[in-house]
Write a protein that holds these residues in place. Structure first.
Motif, PDB file in Angstrom:
ATOM      1  N   CYS A  65       0.845  -1.205   0.000  1.00  0.00           N
ATOM      2  CA  CYS A  65       0.000   0.000   0.000  1.00  0.00           C
ATOM      3  C   CYS A  65       0.881   1.256   0.000  1.00  0.00           C
ATOM      4  O   CYS A  65       1.889   1.313   0.702  1.00  0.00           O
ATOM      5  N   CYS A  69       0.319   4.623   7.113  1.00  0.00           N
ATOM      6  CA  CYS A  69      -0.301   4.444   8.431  1.00  0.00           C
ATOM      7  C   CYS A  69       0.715   3.712   9.320  1.00  0.00           C
ATOM      8  O   CYS A  69       1.117   2.585   9.005  1.00  0.00           O
ATOM      9  N   PHE A  71       0.915   2.106  11.953  1.00  0.00           N
ATOM     10  CA  PHE A  71       0.655   0.832  12.631  1.00  0.00           C
ATOM     11  C   PHE A  71       0.638  -0.328  11.647  1.00  0.00           C
ATOM     12  O   PHE A  71       0.544  -1.481  12.055  1.00  0.00           O
ATOM     13  N   CYS A  72       0.706  -0.046  10.340  1.00  0.00           N
ATOM     14  CA  CYS A  72       0.271  -1.041   9.350  1.00  0.00           C
ATOM     15  C   CYS A  72       1.431  -1.748   8.667  1.00  0.00           C
ATOM     16  O   CYS A  72       2.278  -1.115   8.029  1.00  0.00           O
ATOM     17  N   ALA A 112      -5.594  -3.662   0.607  1.00  0.00           N
ATOM     18  CA  ALA A 112      -4.618  -2.696   1.137  1.00  0.00           C
ATOM     19  C   ALA A 112      -4.311  -1.675   0.052  1.00  0.00           C
ATOM     20  O   ALA A 112      -3.399  -1.855  -0.748  1.00  0.00           O
ATOM     21  N   VAL A 113      -5.111  -0.629   0.022  1.00  0.00           N
ATOM     22  CA  VAL A 113      -4.954   0.416  -1.000  1.00  0.00           C
ATOM     23  C   VAL A 113      -5.317   1.762  -0.373  1.00  0.00           C
ATOM     24  O   VAL A 113      -5.991   1.818   0.647  1.00  0.00           O
TER      25      VAL A 113
END
Ligand code: SF4
Length: 329
Positions: A65, A69, A71-72, A112-113
């Motif tokens: 992605c 973010c 956390f990701c 996941a985009v």
């Protein structure tokens, strides 16, 4: 004291706690936690009933992605172990079938985009059509930021619920994501509602926010009035900027569950990612007797969950029926 006020205001009248009141609950000492959870449970039983909504999720497009973010582990900007992958339509239908077999009523297709492109929209269209012809289950989607046209298309495909998380309070969001804004997320949620899809909007607890910001987030969610709120607890993933943050303590996590239930008396409050890590095996029991009324079953997107049967057995033991599909239509 706050729990007495909440009993009268939330339990009796069905009016959620406001930001200042949520903060009082979040600041309760550990010795008051059992009372807070018991009240949250009463509120859930009174305003939502005993049913527990079960949902399965599948990742249509994993990893790579462009967003950041913090956390990701699916962000392409961080060195994580998640590898980019894409699922084909037969695998999607099989996953929906397996999910329905557990008694789940919702099946959420996740990508996941930043937002869907034409290829992803075409894949989702084909996937939903195949699932609808073969499996009896509601289809939900989580595909990031939408344009007005895309929201219209998804509604027309029959998407029952759309997930887009605010993740954090507005004031804390810039510490979590820099490639898009909280307002862009908020706008997508409004488009979802305008097009008649159910709004699912969650958050992640334990990303370094203050208790004030956690209360702010609860108030912002209450303002949105989502149909569902998935409550995630940060599972610090190696390679992400939040890798070294501490895991929330069980007390902190449970206090947050109770506080969010008292802020959102009628919402489907779902136990989502990170619960096994934060709360361990006991967490499922304490959560569903402390305000939670929905669970994600099986595996999450990039981490393993519990064996579905363990969760189903627990609900049976607690005499909490799984919400039937007919009730969700
Ligand atoms: S937009 Fe979604 S998939 Fe992409 S980095 Fe953020 S949370 Fe991860």
């Amino acid at each position: 004291m706050i729990l007495e006020t909440a009993r009268e205001q939330v339990l009796e009248r069905g009016e959620g706690l406001d930001e200042a009141q949520v903060l009082e609950v979040l600041r309760l000492p550990d010795q008051d936690l059992p009372d807070a959870l018991a009240l949250a449970h009463e509120v859930r039983m009174r305003w939502c009933g005993p049913e527990v909504e079960v949902e399965g999720i599948v990742s249509l497009k994993t990893g790579g992605c462009p967003e950041d973010c913090h956390f990701c582990s699916q962000s392409g900007r961080f060195e994580t172990t998640v590898r980019a992958a894409r699922l084909d339509v037969p695998s999607l239908v099989e996953a929906a079938r397996e999910t329905a077999a557990t008694g789940a009523t919702e099946f959420c297709i996740v990508a996941a985009v930043r937002g869907p492109d034409a290829r992803l929209m075409a894949d989702v269209r084909a996937g939903i059509a195949a699932i609808q012809s073969e499996v009896d289950i509601n289809v939900a989607c989580s595909l990031g930021i939408l344009t007005r046209d895309q929201a219209g298309e998804l509604a027309e495909m029959g998407v029952h619920r759309y997930n887009h998380n605010l993740e954090a309070a507005r004031s804390y969001f810039p510490q979590v994501v820099t490639t898009h804004t909280w307002e862009e997320r908020w706008d997508t949620l409004q488009l979802v509602r305008e097009h008649g899809m159910e709004v699912c909007c969650g958050c992640i607890i334990g990303m370094g926010e203050t208790l004030e910001q956690r209360a702010e987030l609860a108030a912002q969610l209450a303002e949105l009035e989502p149909d569902e709120v998935p409550l995630n607890f940060l599972d610090p993933r190696p390679g992400t900027p939040f890798a070294d943050l501490p895991v929330s303590s069980p007390e902190d996590a449970l206090r947050t569950i109770a506080a969010f239930r008292l802020a959102l008396p009628r919402t489907v409050l779902r136990f989502a990612g990170g619960r096994e890590l934060t709360l361990g095996d006991l967490g499922a029991r304490q959560g569903v007797t402390g305000g939670i009324n929905a669970i994600i079953i099986g595996n999450y997107l990039t981490t393993l969950g519990r064996d579905p049967q363990q969760d189903l057995d627990l609900l049976g033991e607690l005499s909490m029926p799984i919400k039937a599909l007919s009730e969700t239509l």
